[in-house]
Design a protein around this motif. Sequence first.
Motif, PDB file in Angstrom:
ATOM      1  N   LEU A 232      48.333   7.163  -5.054  1.00  0.00           N
ATOM      2  CA  LEU A 232      47.419   7.780  -4.228  1.00  0.00           C
ATOM      3  C   LEU A 232      46.392   8.639  -4.960  1.00  0.00           C
ATOM      4  O   LEU A 232      45.406   9.005  -4.604  1.00  0.00           O
ATOM      5  N   THR A 233      46.912   9.245  -6.106  1.00  0.00           N
ATOM      6  CA  THR A 233      46.244  10.013  -7.291  1.00  0.00           C
ATOM      7  C   THR A 233      44.841   9.192  -7.611  1.00  0.00           C
ATOM      8  O   THR A 233      43.874   9.785  -7.649  1.00  0.00           O
ATOM      9  N   LEU A 234      45.395   7.872  -8.066  1.00  0.00           N
ATOM     10  CA  LEU A 234      44.157   7.024  -8.368  1.00  0.00           C
ATOM     11  C   LEU A 234      43.265   6.958  -7.461  1.00  0.00           C
ATOM     12  O   LEU A 234      41.923   6.985  -7.909  1.00  0.00           O
ATOM     13  N   ALA A 235      43.672   6.600  -6.167  1.00  0.00           N
ATOM     14  CA  ALA A 235      42.745   6.376  -5.305  1.00  0.00           C
ATOM     15  C   ALA A 235      41.674   7.811  -4.840  1.00  0.00           C
ATOM     16  O   ALA A 235      40.504   7.865  -4.998  1.00  0.00           O
ATOM     17  N   LEU A 236      42.497   8.806  -5.006  1.00  0.00           N
ATOM     18  CA  LEU A 236      41.582  10.071  -4.836  1.00  0.00           C
ATOM     19  C   LEU A 236      40.742  10.292  -5.960  1.00  0.00           C
ATOM     20  O   LEU A 236      39.516  10.927  -5.919  1.00  0.00           O
TER      21      LEU A 236
ATOM     22  N   PHE B  72      39.265   8.154  -7.772  1.00  0.00           N
ATOM     23  CA  PHE B  72      38.225   7.198  -7.716  1.00  0.00           C
ATOM     24  C   PHE B  72      37.032   7.944  -6.708  1.00  0.00           C
ATOM     25  O   PHE B  72      35.783   7.797  -7.140  1.00  0.00           O
ATOM     26  N   VAL B  73      37.538   8.241  -5.653  1.00  0.00           N
ATOM     27  CA  VAL B  73      36.643   8.874  -4.493  1.00  0.00           C
ATOM     28  C   VAL B  73      35.948   9.891  -5.199  1.00  0.00           C
ATOM     29  O   VAL B  73      34.970  10.273  -4.910  1.00  0.00           O
ATOM     30  N   GLY B  74      36.885  10.942  -5.930  1.00  0.00           N
ATOM     31  CA  GLY B  74      36.254  12.207  -6.429  1.00  0.00           C
ATOM     32  C   GLY B  74      35.186  11.809  -7.173  1.00  0.00           C
ATOM     33  O   GLY B  74      34.031  12.416  -7.424  1.00  0.00           O
ATOM     34  N   GLY B  75      35.223  10.979  -8.280  1.00  0.00           N
ATOM     35  CA  GLY B  75      34.396  10.455  -9.425  1.00  0.00           C
ATOM     36  C   GLY B  75      33.199  10.116  -8.690  1.00  0.00           C
ATOM     37  O   GLY B  75      31.989  10.660  -9.255  1.00  0.00           O
ATOM     38  N   VAL B  76      33.113   9.181  -7.557  1.00  0.00           N
ATOM     39  CA  VAL B  76      32.053   8.550  -7.016  1.00  0.00           C
ATOM     40  C   VAL B  76      31.119   9.799  -6.403  1.00  0.00           C
ATOM     41  O   VAL B  76      30.067   9.848  -6.545  1.00  0.00           O
ATOM     42  N   ALA B  77      31.991  10.767  -5.832  1.00  0.00           N
ATOM     43  CA  ALA B  77      31.303  11.855  -5.123  1.00  0.00           C
ATOM     44  C   ALA B  77      30.848  12.759  -6.263  1.00  0.00           C
ATOM     45  O   ALA B  77      29.412  13.307  -5.850  1.00  0.00           O
TER      46      ALA B  77
ATOM     47  N   LEU C 289      29.962   3.862  -9.129  1.00  0.00           N
ATOM     48  CA  LEU C 289      31.051   3.054  -9.262  1.00  0.00           C
ATOM     49  C   LEU C 289      31.561   3.338 -10.665  1.00  0.00           C
ATOM     50  O   LEU C 289      32.837   3.594 -10.923  1.00  0.00           O
ATOM     51  N   GLY C 290      30.652   3.422 -11.710  1.00  0.00           N
ATOM     52  CA  GLY C 290      30.802   3.574 -13.117  1.00  0.00           C
ATOM     53  C   GLY C 290      31.977   4.902 -13.275  1.00  0.00           C
ATOM     54  O   GLY C 290      32.771   5.172 -13.692  1.00  0.00           O
ATOM     55  N   TRP C 291      31.313   5.906 -12.595  1.00  0.00           N
ATOM     56  CA  TRP C 291      31.799   7.315 -12.660  1.00  0.00           C
ATOM     57  C   TRP C 291      33.441   7.313 -11.953  1.00  0.00           C
ATOM     58  O   TRP C 291      34.300   8.065 -12.153  1.00  0.00           O
ATOM     59  N   GLY C 292      33.204   6.637 -10.583  1.00  0.00           N
ATOM     60  CA  GLY C 292      34.718   6.480 -10.041  1.00  0.00           C
ATOM     61  C   GLY C 292      35.740   5.841 -11.114  1.00  0.00           C
ATOM     62  O   GLY C 292      36.735   6.549 -11.212  1.00  0.00           O
ATOM     63  N   LEU C 293      35.346   4.931 -11.626  1.00  0.00           N
ATOM     64  CA  LEU C 293      36.268   4.251 -12.481  1.00  0.00           C
ATOM     65  C   LEU C 293      36.769   5.091 -13.753  1.00  0.00           C
ATOM     66  O   LEU C 293      37.926   5.142 -14.129  1.00  0.00           O
ATOM     67  N   ALA C 294      35.730   6.048 -14.141  1.00  0.00           N
ATOM     68  CA  ALA C 294      36.174   6.814 -15.253  1.00  0.00           C
ATOM     69  C   ALA C 294      37.064   7.780 -14.976  1.00  0.00           C
ATOM     70  O   ALA C 294      37.850   8.304 -15.598  1.00  0.00           O
ATOM     71  N   ALA C 295      36.835   8.413 -13.760  1.00  0.00           N
ATOM     72  CA  ALA C 295      37.761   9.462 -13.131  1.00  0.00           C
ATOM     73  C   ALA C 295      39.142   8.913 -12.946  1.00  0.00           C
ATOM     74  O   ALA C 295      39.992   9.416 -13.200  1.00  0.00           O
ATOM     75  N   LEU C 296      39.192   7.564 -12.616  1.00  0.00           N
ATOM     76  CA  LEU C 296      40.365   6.838 -12.425  1.00  0.00           C
ATOM     77  C   LEU C 296      41.218   6.998 -13.707  1.00  0.00           C
ATOM     78  O   LEU C 296      42.357   6.983 -14.076  1.00  0.00           O
TER      79      LEU C 296
END
Lengths: 346, 293
Positions: B66-70, B72-77, B190-197
Amino acid sequence: MTARTRLALQLTGFVVAVAALALLPRYVSDFRAFELHKVGLFFVAVLGLNVVTGYTGQISLGHGAFMAIGGYTTAILMTKAHLQDVWTIPLAGLVAGVAGLAFGLPALRLSGLYLALATFGIAISTPSVIRRAEGLTGGTTGLNLFGIPEQTGLGIEVEVLGRTLTFNDWLYYLTWGIAIVLFALAWALLASRHGRAFRATRDSEVAAASSGVSLAATKTLAFGVSAFYAGVAGSLLAIGTAFVDPNTYPIALSITLIVGAAVGGLGSLVGPAFGAAFIVYMPILAERFGNEAGGGLPAWGERIVKSPAVVYAVVLIVLMLVLPAGAGGLLGRAAPLLRRRSVDTV
Amino acid sequence: VTDFFQQVVAGLASGGIYASLALALVLIYRTTRVVNFAQGEMAMFTTFIAWALMDRGLGFWPAFALTLALAFVGGVAIERVVIRPVEGAPVLTVVIVTIGLALLLNGLAAAIWGSEVKSFRSAFSTRAIDVGGVAVSVQDLGVIAVSLVLVVVLWLFFRFTKLGLALRAAAVNPDESRLVGVRVGWMLALGWGLAALLGAVAGMLVAPTVFLEPNMMRAILLYAFAAAVLGGMDSPVGAVVGGLAFGVIQNLVETYVEEIGATLRLPVALALLLLVLLVRPQGLFGRAAVSRV
C-alpha cells in the motif's frame, strides 16, 4: 536611456541607500539594530555567493564552510593573538579567500552538478574537521569571545552623527560600513574586464574560451573573491555573537545562503539585500504566524500550520514558483518599463 | 579474513540502500534534469506512512504494498504540482524548490507524527547465519536481495516494455518523442512516481536499523548523492555500482583505519569521492557532457 544617465540613476540610488542606512539606527530599537547587523552580514555573504553562482554560473553549496573559516580566523586571532576584532576582519576574509582559491583549482575540473555536490561535501565535512582540530578551534566547546571587551567595540566609545553608539549600533555600523564598501567593490569588479569574463563563462564556457577567456583563471578568481566575502561575513557573525563553536556554522548555513541567493535573484547586485532579509526575517515571521494561526482546525491541522518549518517551506516554494528569477529578477523585469525605446543591452 | 568478508557483506547491505536511493536520484535526473534534494525526505515520509499503516494493525507486506502505491501517486503529484511550473527555470531555482520540498516534508512529518524516535518492524530477522564460515545476518542478506531484485525489475521495465522505451525516449529527446506520440509530460511525472517508489523501498529497508524519525534520511541521502556522483549522474548501472562501492568502502575505512575515528569518517569518504571526480569529472560510468554553442 544612455549609459551615462543610467550610471547617474544608479549612483543616486546608491547614495540614497547609504544615507538611509546611516540614519536608520536612530529610528529603530537596539534589538532591531542587532537584527539588521545580521541582515548586513548575510548581505555580504550572499553578494559573494552571487559572484560565483549568479555571475560565473558555478553553483556552490559550501559557502557556509568559508564563513566558518572566516569566523574561526577572527576567533583564533582574538583569543590567541589578542588582536582588536576590527583588524581580524580583513585577515579573516583573506584566509577564507585563499581557501577559496585553493578550492577553485580542483573545482575547475568539475562542472554543474558535480561541483554543487563537491562543495556540499565540503560544507558537510567542515563541522567534523573543526571538532577534530581541537587545539586550534577549541573543539566542541568552541571559542568564547566574551570577557575581552577591550578587544571589541565595547571597549571604545564611538559617536556617529552626534549620537553615542550602543554595542548593537556599533555592530550595525561596522557591518553595513563593510557591506557598502564590498558592494561597491563587487560593482566595480563586475563592470570590469573580469566581470565580463565571469558572465561569458556562465553563458557558455566554450564560447568564452574561444574568445580568449582563460576559464581556469576566471573560475578560480570568482571562487577566491566569493570566499573572501563569505569569510568577512563569517567574521562579522563571530564578532556579533561573541562566540564560535561548530554549530555556529552548521551545514544548513550553506543551504540558507543559496536559498538567500535564489530568493534575492541571481546575477543581481541589489537582489542579495532581499535574500539577506529573507534569511533573517522569514524564520521569525513563520514563528509568529504559527503563534496566531490555527483557530478552528482539527488538532493535526493545527499542529501543521503551527509548525514554523512548514510555513517557511511553503512560502519558499510558492516564492520560487511565482518569482523563478528572485526579487532581483522582478526588478529586472520592471526596468524596461522605465526605459524609453532603447536598444542598449547590458 | 573472515572479519574482512563480514565487513564487506555489511557494507554491501548499507550499499544496497544507498544504491536504491541513488537509483531514484538518477531516475529523476535523467528524466527531468533535476537533482532532487527532497528524495531523502520523500523516502522518510513514505516510511512514516508505512509505520502509520502498521500501527493501525496492517501486516508488514500489505502495508509495504500500500505504501509503494501511495508513494507512486505522491511522486506523480509532486511533479505535477511543484516541479512542472519551474520546468524551464534556471537550475538553481529548481534546486531551491526541491530543497523547499525537503523542508516541507520534514516539517510535516515532525508535525504529524512527532520527532521522537520510533522503532520500525523489519521484514527480516536479525539472526545470523553461516555462509562459508562468514557470519551474515539475514537482515543484511534480505536488504541486498531486495535491492538487487528492484534493480533487475527496473532494468527489465526500461529495456523490454513499451512504457519503458517511451520513458527513455522522453528523457533523451523530448521534442521528437512528442512528435511520435509519447506524452512527455506524463512520462516525466511517471519518472518522479517511480523514484518516489524506489525511495519508499529504501526507507522501509533502512528504517529498522537507523530507527524512524524525521531526520533519518539526511546522512543516507548524502551517501546516495555520493554514490550517484561516483557512478555518474546519468548512469543507472553507475548508481548501483557506486552505491555498493560506497557502502563497502565506508565500512572498511571505519573498521580498519583506526586513527581516523568515527568523527572524520564522513570527510574521508567524501575526500575519496572528490579524488575520483578529479580524475573522472563525469563519474565512473557517466558520459562526458558535450554541448553545442
